[in-house]
Design an enzyme around this catalytic site. Structure first.
Site, short mmCIF file in Angstrom:
data_model
loop_
_atom_site.label_atom_id
_atom_site.label_comp_id
_atom_site.label_asym_id
_atom_site.label_seq_id
_atom_site.Cartn_x
_atom_site.Cartn_y
_atom_site.Cartn_z
N CYS A 2 0.81 -1.17 0.00
CA CYS A 2 -0.14 0.09 -0.05
C CYS A 2 0.92 1.30 -0.03
CB CYS A 2 -0.91 0.02 1.05
SG CYS A 2 -1.84 -1.14 1.41
N ARG A 27 3.40 0.17 -5.33
CA ARG A 27 3.34 -0.37 -4.07
C ARG A 27 1.75 -1.28 -3.80
NH1 ARG A 27 6.87 1.42 -0.39
NH2 ARG A 27 5.65 0.53 1.28
N TRP A 74 -2.96 -2.59 -1.61
CA TRP A 74 -2.66 -3.75 -2.01
C TRP A 74 -3.46 -4.71 -1.14
CZ3 TRP A 74 -0.35 -8.28 -0.16
CH2 TRP A 74 0.00 -9.27 -1.11
N ASN A 100 -0.82 1.54 5.90
CA ASN A 100 -0.22 0.63 5.29
C ASN A 100 0.52 -0.67 6.21
OD1 ASN A 100 3.26 0.70 3.79
ND2 ASN A 100 1.92 -0.83 3.68
N GLY A 101 0.10 -1.87 6.12
CA GLY A 101 0.54 -2.98 6.97
C GLY A 101 -0.54 -3.68 7.55
N GLU A 486 15.82 -16.60 -12.29
CA GLU A 486 15.31 -15.29 -12.78
C GLU A 486 14.48 -14.80 -13.95
OE1 GLU A 486 14.74 -12.89 -10.78
OE2 GLU A 486 14.94 -11.28 -11.84
N LYS A 490 10.85 -13.47 -14.40
CA LYS A 490 10.29 -12.44 -15.02
C LYS A 490 9.05 -12.55 -16.05
CE LYS A 490 12.02 -9.69 -13.51
NZ LYS A 490 12.61 -10.04 -12.17
N GLU A 493 5.93 -13.28 -13.95
CA GLU A 493 5.16 -12.25 -13.13
C GLU A 493 4.67 -11.07 -14.15
OE1 GLU A 493 8.04 -10.43 -10.39
OE2 GLU A 493 9.41 -10.30 -11.77
N HIS A 509 14.77 -35.15 -14.39
CA HIS A 509 14.03 -35.63 -12.88
C HIS A 509 12.67 -35.16 -12.92
CE1 HIS A 509 17.89 -37.64 -12.04
NE2 HIS A 509 18.48 -36.47 -11.89
N LYS A 608 5.62 -4.04 -5.40
CA LYS A 608 6.75 -3.91 -5.51
C LYS A 608 7.63 -4.16 -4.16
CE LYS A 608 10.70 -2.14 -7.73
NZ LYS A 608 11.09 -3.40 -8.54
#
Ligand code: G6P
Length: 613
Positions: A2, A27, A74, A100-101, A486, A490, A493, A509, A608
């Site tokens: 947030c 955020r 968020w 925020n939290g 990575e 990318k 997401e 495997h 983020k």
């Protein structure tokens, strides 16, 4: 998560708040809202969706006032809808709050308040907290600041809050624990935000609120800070180092693309003053006083999440190879709840772009409480993690706005490479000739990243061919295995294509069962100790008719022959290959996501800065 922003002063608050919300949208963007006080009226507007939806919603309404608060959400407690959007009212509607939290014990408090006649509109923990604050205020006939203090002593969890009171247009109350909050000081005006980006345009003088501190912000006069235990604190003013230009798009269509293209510069900035080719030295001033701890360390533990965790994986290969120190790479969220074994001679390296990731922060506190030495590798100067560590090295990549991390990753890997080189050199575990050869190679990396970026058109062409894939596999070995992971992260997401990163040999495997003529397999097959082995793994993919896209070293005709498409990277030492091999994978995901019509900078459900556990 947030984003919160607030203003009190002589100007119209609304334009400042909306611009600030746009800067903080990374955020979270599930809903947005604003509250403004204008001549005794409290106007609260909020709705589901992005800040642009809020702007449409507000058209034609009263947006005047020189004091206001705003929020981009968020979702944690309660689905993303209009009702759960912030700001939230107290029972009497005299107070509104943004938050925020997470208030972990909100449910028990809510039950109690309900028994005492409170009515709740939303499913949020935030609404419970502002009701509690008002209850305390009325019951004990307190000033608002004192009521906030007392109420915060009853809650468990994390918060950055701003409260606006309808009957007091000359004051904002803010408080923080676990979530970031910065106060900008102008001339007869104050700004409040989750990070400095909404503030930098107006003032460079800021105060970072510490955990469990409350600030009373007056329209005129001095900022007053005290702890929630009522201990007065003197505000410590620092100067912002970022400027406006670095947080805007600079002609690029998306922040992510801008940030990918910034990498020659950001990697160079990260090495500036640290790598000196003329004297053949590496120096990291931030950790100089803690070098002995590294030299005595029996073990290094990396703590991180997401992309930063992948940088930690590269760190594992670097520190084991160059320093001969055993390394563990830990997901912070697992580590903190696992009753891990931590020794006083462990060196813990916490990696975080934002410096605010809640799990990483909590894992640091745990390791610190057991006596380990904590070193930070953060991008955001003055962030909570940077402050919680004993020492550290900033990555100096500049603000990263795109939710998918790019330039922060290469800067993290650069810092870890410098650290491993420095420590390995001091330990004598790197032969002198190799040390100097690596310094020269590292110095050449920014130019080679430029060469990679020049292949953008070829990469876009390949992206067009695979944009409709539903699954993708990324393979690498040794130093390039973390890059495969990575690359897969990318892609998933930002383009929502399922992708997995795997050590190339481990493919047999499991993932090999998925390979058919539809499945793109991205293999990093650059020259290095494992090259021949990777070529064998490539043959295994080909034998199952998988589509093969290879990242190869310039001039490698063998893999070029085998691959459907290949992207060449300039030759470099294999320990530095991650810094080059990741670039085409970032660009590939970017183009695929754009072609699929996805919101590249703000992918769904992600944020983020993850300040919730
Ligand atoms: C989120 C972001 C990722 C980031 C991760 C860790 O998931 O979307 O890009 O890698 O958090 O964040 P940090 O700020 O600690 O590096």
């Amino acid at each position: 998560m947030c984003g919160i922003v607030a203003y009190i002063g002589n100007k119209e608050a609304f334009p400042i708040l909306i611009k600030g919300l746009h800067r903080l949208e990374y955020r979270g963007y599930d809903s947005a809202g604003v509250a403004l006080l204008n001549q005794g009226a409290m106007n609260v507007y909020k709705c589901k969706g992005k800040v642009s939806e809020l702007e449409k919603f507000i058209e034609g309404k009263d947006i005047h006032g020189t004091i206001g608060i705003a929020h981009t959400r968020w979702a944690t407690h309660g689905e993303p809808n209009d009702i759960n959007a912030h700001p939230h009212y107290s029972e009497s509607r005299n107070l509104v709050m943004i938050h925020n939290g997470i208030i972990e014990n909100y449910s028990a408090i809510k039950q109690e308040l309900k028994k005492r006649g409170h009515h709740f509109e939303s499913d949020t923990d935030t609404e419970v907290l502002i009701h509690l604050i008002e209850e305390v205020q009325i019951k004990d006939n307190l000033k608002l600041g004192d009521a906030v203090r007392q109420a915060l002593n009853e809650v468990v969890g994390a918060y950055a809050i701003v409260i606006l009171c309808k009957t007091n247009p000359d004051e904002l109350i803010v408080a923080k624990k676990g979530s970031p909050l910065v106060i900008g000081i102008g001339k007869d005006e104050f700004y409040v935000a989750s990070d400095a980006t909404p503030i930098v345009e107006y003032t460079k003088d800021v105060v970072y609120l510490e955990d469990e501190e409350i600030a009373i912000i007056p329209r005129k006069g001095e900022l007053k800070i005290k702890t929630i235990k009522n201990k007065p604190k003197t505000p410590s003013v620092s100067q912002l180092e970022i400027d406006l230009e670095t947080i805007e798009k600079g002609g690029f269509e998306h922040f992510m693309l801008k940030e990918i293209y910034e990498q020659p510069r950001s990697v160079r900035d990260c090495m500036r003053g640290r790598l000196n080719i003329n004297t053949g030295t590496v120096q990291l001033g931030g950790i100089a006083d803690y070098e002995q701890k590294f030299l005595n360390a029996k073990r290094i533990i990396f703590l991180a999440c997401g992309t930063s965790w992948h940088a930690g994986l590269v760190g594992e290969y670097l520190f084991e190879d160059l320093c001969r120190i055993p390394v563990e790479v830990e997901y912070a969220s697992e580590f903190r709840y696992r009753n891990p074994v931590i020794y006083e001679d462990d060196v813990v390296i916490a990696i975080s772009q934002s410096g605010e990731t809640a799990d990483t922060l909590a894992a640091i506190e745990l390791a610190k409480s057991k006596g380990a030495t904590i070193i930070g590798v953060c991008n955001v100067v003055g962030s909570s993690i940077a402050r919680a560590t004993h020492a550290g090295s900033y990555t100096h990549a500049g603000p990263e706005i795109g939710v998918a991390s790019t330039k922060a990753f290469t800067a993290q890997v650069t810092v870890l490479t410098l650290m491993a080189l420095r420590i390995g050199y001091r330990k004598g575990t790197i032969p002198s000739s190799r040390f100097h050869q690596l310094l020269n190679e590292l110095d050449a990396i920014p130019k080679k990243i430029e060469a990679m970026l020049a292949k953008n058109e070829q990469i876009r062409y390949i992206a067009d061919i695979y944009k409709d894939a539903t699954n993708a596999l990324y393979l690498g070995r040794g130093f390039t295995f973390p890059v495969a992971s990575e690359g897969a992260l990318k892609l998933k997401e930002i383009s929502y294509i399922h992708a997995e990163g795997y050590p190339a040999a481990e493919m047999k495997h499991g993932p090999i069962a998925l390979i058919d003529e539809e499945m793109p397999v991205f293999v990093i097959a650059t020259r290095g100790a494992n090259y021949e082995k990777v070529v064998s793994n490539i043959q295994e993919v080909k034998a199952r008719k998988g589509k093969l896209i290879a990242i190869i070293t310039e001039g490698d005709e063998i893999v070029k022959e085998l691959a459907d498409y290949s992207i060449e990277i300039p030759p470099t030492d294999e320990i530095l290959a991650p810094l080059l091999a990741v670039i085409p994978l970032q660009l590939l995901s970017y183009h695929i996501a754009v072609m699929r019509g996805c919101n590249v900078d703000q992918p769904r459900n992600l944020a983020k800065s993850v300040t919730v556990e």
